[in-house]
Write an enzyme that holds these catalytic residues in place. Structure first.
Site, PDB file in Angstrom:
ATOM      1  N   GLU A 437       3.170-102.017  34.380  1.00 54.13           N
ATOM      2  CA  GLU A 437       4.334-102.612  33.679  1.00 54.13           C
ATOM      3  C   GLU A 437       4.143-104.106  33.435  1.00 54.13           C
ATOM      4  O   GLU A 437       5.110-104.883  33.481  1.00 54.13           O
ATOM      5  CB  GLU A 437       5.635-102.381  34.448  1.00 54.13           C
ATOM      6  CG  GLU A 437       6.235-101.030  34.287  1.00 54.13           C
ATOM      7  CD  GLU A 437       6.218-100.512  32.879  1.00 54.13           C
ATOM      8  OE1 GLU A 437       6.408-101.313  31.939  1.00 54.13           O
ATOM      9  OE2 GLU A 437       5.998 -99.311  32.696  1.00 54.13           O
TER      10      GLU A 437
HETATM   11  C1  LIG Z   1      -1.871 -95.878  38.283  1.00 49.90           C
HETATM   12  C2  LIG Z   1      -1.653 -96.529  36.964  1.00 49.90           C
HETATM   13  C3  LIG Z   1      -0.649 -96.067  36.151  1.00 49.90           C
HETATM   14  C4  LIG Z   1      -0.445 -96.648  34.889  1.00 49.90           C
HETATM   15  N1  LIG Z   1       0.500 -96.126  34.042  1.00 49.90           N
HETATM   16  C5  LIG Z   1       0.549 -96.556  32.755  1.00 49.90           C
HETATM   17  C6  LIG Z   1       1.382 -95.905  31.793  1.00 49.90           C
HETATM   18  O1  LIG Z   1       2.088 -94.947  32.106  1.00 49.90           O
HETATM   19  N2  LIG Z   1       1.346 -96.341  30.519  1.00 49.90           N
HETATM   20  C7  LIG Z   1       0.553 -97.387  30.117  1.00 49.90           C
HETATM   21  O2  LIG Z   1       0.578 -97.729  28.944  1.00 49.90           O
HETATM   22  N3  LIG Z   1      -0.235 -98.036  31.005  1.00 49.90           N
HETATM   23  C8  LIG Z   1      -0.261 -97.640  32.299  1.00 49.90           C
HETATM   24  N4  LIG Z   1      -1.082 -98.274  33.212  1.00 49.90           N
HETATM   25  C9  LIG Z   1      -1.878 -99.402  32.761  1.00 49.90           C
HETATM   26  C10 LIG Z   1      -1.363-100.732  33.314  1.00 49.90           C
HETATM   27  O3  LIG Z   1      -0.149-101.066  32.717  1.00 49.90           O
HETATM   28  C11 LIG Z   1      -2.465-101.776  33.069  1.00 49.90           C
HETATM   29  O4  LIG Z   1      -3.512-101.485  33.975  1.00 49.90           O
HETATM   30  C12 LIG Z   1      -1.972-103.198  33.240  1.00 49.90           C
HETATM   31  O5  LIG Z   1      -1.084-103.539  32.211  1.00 49.90           O
HETATM   32  C13 LIG Z   1      -3.122-104.221  33.240  1.00 49.90           C
HETATM   33  O6  LIG Z   1      -4.004-104.017  32.184  1.00 49.90           O
HETATM   34  P1  LIG Z   1      -5.571-103.921  32.492  1.00 49.90           P
HETATM   35  O7  LIG Z   1      -5.770-102.891  33.551  1.00 49.90           O
HETATM   36  O8  LIG Z   1      -6.303-103.729  31.218  1.00 49.90           O
HETATM   37  O9  LIG Z   1      -5.944-105.303  33.127  1.00 49.90           O
HETATM   38  P2  LIG Z   1      -6.379-106.702  32.306  1.00 49.90           P
HETATM   39  O10 LIG Z   1      -5.442-106.841  31.189  1.00 49.90           O
HETATM   40  O11 LIG Z   1      -7.820-106.531  32.031  1.00 49.90           O
HETATM   41  O12 LIG Z   1      -6.115-107.743  33.407  1.00 49.90           O
HETATM   42  C14 LIG Z   1      -7.050-108.062  34.458  1.00 49.90           C
HETATM   43  C15 LIG Z   1      -6.558-109.352  35.156  1.00 49.90           C
HETATM   44  O13 LIG Z   1      -6.540-110.432  34.215  1.00 49.90           O
HETATM   45  C16 LIG Z   1      -5.239-111.000  34.130  1.00 49.90           C
HETATM   46  N5  LIG Z   1      -4.955-111.359  32.730  1.00 49.90           N
HETATM   47  C17 LIG Z   1      -5.168-110.621  31.623  1.00 49.90           C
HETATM   48  N6  LIG Z   1      -4.749-111.284  30.534  1.00 49.90           N
HETATM   49  C18 LIG Z   1      -4.265-112.467  30.942  1.00 49.90           C
HETATM   50  C19 LIG Z   1      -3.657-113.583  30.300  1.00 49.90           C
HETATM   51  N7  LIG Z   1      -3.444-113.605  28.988  1.00 49.90           N
HETATM   52  N8  LIG Z   1      -3.267-114.623  31.061  1.00 49.90           N
HETATM   53  C20 LIG Z   1      -3.438-114.610  32.397  1.00 49.90           C
HETATM   54  N9  LIG Z   1      -3.977-113.586  33.060  1.00 49.90           N
HETATM   55  C21 LIG Z   1      -4.383-112.516  32.351  1.00 49.90           C
HETATM   56  C22 LIG Z   1      -4.289-109.924  34.633  1.00 49.90           C
HETATM   57  O14 LIG Z   1      -3.086-110.484  35.176  1.00 49.90           O
HETATM   58  C23 LIG Z   1      -5.136-109.234  35.691  1.00 49.90           C
HETATM   59  O15 LIG Z   1      -5.043-109.909  36.905  1.00 49.90           O
HETATM   60  C24 LIG Z   1      -1.260 -97.729  34.475  1.00 49.90           C
HETATM   61  C25 LIG Z   1      -2.261 -98.208  35.329  1.00 49.90           C
HETATM   62  C26 LIG Z   1      -2.475 -97.612  36.535  1.00 49.90           C
HETATM   63  C27 LIG Z   1      -3.605 -98.119  37.406  1.00 49.90           C
END
Ligand SMILES: Cc1cc2nc3c(=O)[nH]c(=O)nc-3n(C[C@H](O)[C@H](O)[C@H](O)COP(=O)(O)OP(=O)(O)OC[C@H]3O[C@@H](n4cnc5c(N)ncnc54)[C@H](O)[C@@H]3O)c2cc1C
Length: 620
Positions: A437
């Site tokens: 989220e």
């Molecule tokens: C168990 C599970 C259930 C999930 N359920 C859903 C779901 O139902 N629907 C859905 O759509 N998604 C879902 N997700 C996805 C989840 O919302 C994302 O994993 C999350 O939004 C982070 O995206 P990412 O994993 O690509 O991390 P990234 O975006 O790659 O982030 C990696 C790190 O970099 C930081 N970061 C990235 N961009 C910036 C920025 N601009 N400024 C500062 N810091 C930054 C982040 O805070 C984080 O610490 C789920 C994930 C999991 C693991």
């Protein structure tokens, strides 16, 4: 150890911390009254203890199976889900026009805490369905509402929320899933979504996917995203289930925690394109998704509160039983709860949990006021308040969920590391909430760059003024049991005011400095707001209680560790006169041990940014 909903804490938090009672008195909730709140929570607590909590471990151990495209949840889960919808729990806050009970969101927030505390992986499914209902009700066409809302509100069908793709996580604007106009008003969707919670399961016969995709002629970034409803099964003209849509779960993830909840990779368009229906307008999908996400962000914050509450109950139970060492030369080994360091851990767990609960409930009441207040101006003010508090609720509550669950393991010593006790499961389950989220880093950035500048800073200033009024009330109370509470909260508020001013000044001309300080700022905000809300609850408990003996500091702290939910009974407003001293002790403990971090956080924000933003050899 099973879970018992802490009804008194919840009622006190809702009524006197979050302001539900004031909103009731102002007439925002019609006929609804405090007795109904207490009755609903009582029943929810029973359902959670009897039906959901026993399946928590089963889901963790059994996990999810995928075979031939079919996802199977753990034994007992489909049956529990049927009972859930039959009991009407899915419909608590749903719109009455579509079969919902239309109860305040604040009540549903307390229920969400209860479901998540008893079984976080189970509660995640309705949590997402409720967010989907919200988005469809706010943005969907009448036709879409007619087809889908009733089934979603009852829980007969579940909803999913689909943003994430391999290259598009925090950066939603990078998504590539494509939508083509089919010429008949529907769309054909092709692409892949990852990490989709309950993307496939065996709890219901249909699943309604809410999917973000991009039209071929859409502008780049978030301005070119549209939201589509994609049912797993298309519907016949009479509403019965028709052919399978071109939308499938390709695989499931193996995760650190929430093993009972399926996390799926979804594939759309293997056979030419999934049929989807537009929600709202083309290219305006982010606005719809924000409705869905804001609701879900509060609910995820409540997951943090929930897991913290569960871990605290379990740790308290263990600390009363486990005997080690001899306190004050006692002839037999003492229960570990008698050791000051263990007491510190337990008080920390309880105080952080209650502060996070208070912030989440205050956010829920603000959302209710934004929807139910009379007068446009009042609704707008409440909407701004809810917008300000939502990232704080999500990030603080989920961070403390992890901290408290970790302390829960620590209180158990070596047994905490062994799966048998269940403390380890809470720790593993808690870890996802600061990530999904919108990560907590993204929440902090949202707070600093979008929420502080709301109404040229007037929204945040009004909130700080409100905290100041609470601190004034603490100063006036003249009760030794409050210790240094007033002084510490005022210091914290001063730090928060100065830092808010500092960040507002940099939001435009030194954005990197503002971004570097965002996470400690959110913590500072939460510690001050949480401290003030706990103080408000303590003041209310004192006012409503029978005359109190003046507690000395140490018995006061003992009261702070009294159990909840052990058949103590409760009044409709949560202040039953039996534990005012305990509530004062927790608010005091929080102010004296956590609000005091404010000065360090202020310095880290205003003086520590340079080393973060400047090029540094430290990360070479
Ligand atoms: C168990 C599970 C259930 C999930 N359920 C859903 C779901 O139902 N629907 C859905 O759509 N998604 C879902 N997700 C996805 C989840 O919302 C994302 O994993 C999350 O939004 C982070 O995206 P990412 O994993 O690509 O991390 P990234 O975006 O790659 O982030 C990696 C790190 O970099 C930081 N970061 C990235 N961009 C910036 C920025 N601009 N400024 C500062 N810091 C930054 C982040 O805070 C984080 O610490 C789920 C994930 C999991 C693991």
């Amino acid at each position: 150890m099973t879970y018992r909903a802490p009804i008194n804490d919840m009622l006190l938090g809702l009524n006197h911390g979050a302001g539900l009672q004031a909103a009731l008195k102002a007439g925002h909730y019609g006929d609804f009254d405090g007795d109904i709140t207490a009755a609903v929570l009582e029943e929810a607590g029973k359902f959670a203890t009897d039906i959901l909590a026993p399946l928590n471990r089963v889901g963790d151990e059994h996990g999810i199976k995928l075979a031939d495209g079919k996802v199977t949840t753990a034994p007992g889960w489909p049956d529990a889900y049927q009972r859930w919808i039959e009991a009407g729990w899915n419909a608590v806050s749903g719109p009455e026009a579509f079969g919902g009970q239309g109860l305040p969101l604040a009540i549903n927030a307390a229920c969400t805490e209860i479901w998540s505390a008893s079984n976080i992986a189970f509660g995640l499914c309705p949590l997402l369905t409720l967010s989907a209902i919200e988005a469809l009700d706010a943005h969907g066409s009448d036709e879409l509402k007619k087809i889908y809302l009733e089934k979603l509100v009852s829980g007969q069908w579940t909803g999913t929320m689909q943003l994430t793709e391999p290259q598009a996580g925090s950066d939603v604007g990078a998504l590539r899933t494509r939508a083509e106009r089919a010429g008949d008003g529907s769309y054909r969707i092709t692409g892949q979504k990852i990490f989709i919670t309950y993307g496939e399961h065996d709890l219901t016969d249909n699943i309604v996917h809410f999917v973000l995709a991009r039209l071929p002629d859409a502008p780049a970034g978030t301005k070119g995203i549209s939201l589509f409803v994609i049912p797993k099964f298309l519907l016949n003209a009479d509403g019965s289930l028709g052919p399978r849509n071109d939308a499938h779960a390709h695989s499931i993830e193996h995760k650190l925690g929430i093993h009972g909840s399926p996390t799926c990779t979804m594939v759309y368009g293997d056979a030419g394109g999934a049929t989807g229906f537009l929600v709202g307008e083309e290219n305006r999908g982010m606005a719809c998704m924000f409705t869905m996400m804001n609701r879900a962000r509060l609910s995820v914050g409540l997951q943090g509160v929930a897991i913290a509450e569960r871990a605290t109950q379990q740790a308290l139970g263990y600390a009363r039983e486990r005997r080690q060492g001899h306190v004050d030369d006692a002839p037999t080994a003492s229960p570990i709860i008698a050791h000051p360091d263990v007491r510190r851990m337990l008080l920390t767990m309880r105080a952080l949990t209650r502060a996070a609960r208070a912030i989440c409930y205050a956010t829920a009441v603000a959302i209710d006021r934004a929807e139910r207040s009379t007068g446009e101006a009042a609704r707008e003010l409440a909407h701004a308040r809810a917008s300000l508090l939502t990232p704080v609720a999500k990030a603080f509550a989920t961070d403390i969920g992890c901290e408290v669950a970790s302390l829960g393991v620590q209180v158990h010593g070596g047994m905490g590391y062994i799966e048998e006790t269940g403390a380890a499961q809470h720790y593993r389950d808690a870890r996802i909430a600061p990530i999904y989220e919108g990560t907590n880093g993204i929440q902090a950035i949202d707070l600093v760059t979008r929420k502080l500048p709301l109404a040229q800073g007037r929204t945040v200033r009004a909130y700080l003024d409100e905290i100041a009024r609470t601190v004034d009330a603490v100063d006036r109370v003249n009760d030794a049991g409050f210790g240094w509470m007033g002084v510490r909260l005022r210091d914290a508020l001063d730090c928060l005011e100065r830092t808010t001013h500092w960040l507002l000044a940099r939001a435009h001309n030194d954005r990197d400095a503002a971004l570097a300080g965002a996470t400690p700022y959110l913590r500072l905000f939460a510690l001050t707001a949480g401290g003030a809300l706990l103080a408000q609850e303590a003041l209310a408990a004192r006012r409503l209680a029978a005359p109190l003996p003046t507690p000395s500091p140490s018995p006061g702290l003992t009261r702070g560790l009294r159990g909840e939910g052990r058949g103590e009974g409760h009044s409709a407003d949560g202040a039953d006169g039996t534990d005012a001293a305990g509530r004062i002790a927790i608010a005091r403990f929080f102010a004296e041990n956590f609000a005091v971090h404010a000065g360090a956080l202020e310095r880290s924000i205003t003086e520590g940014a340079d080393t973060i933003t400047a090029p540094t050899a430290a990360l070479e």
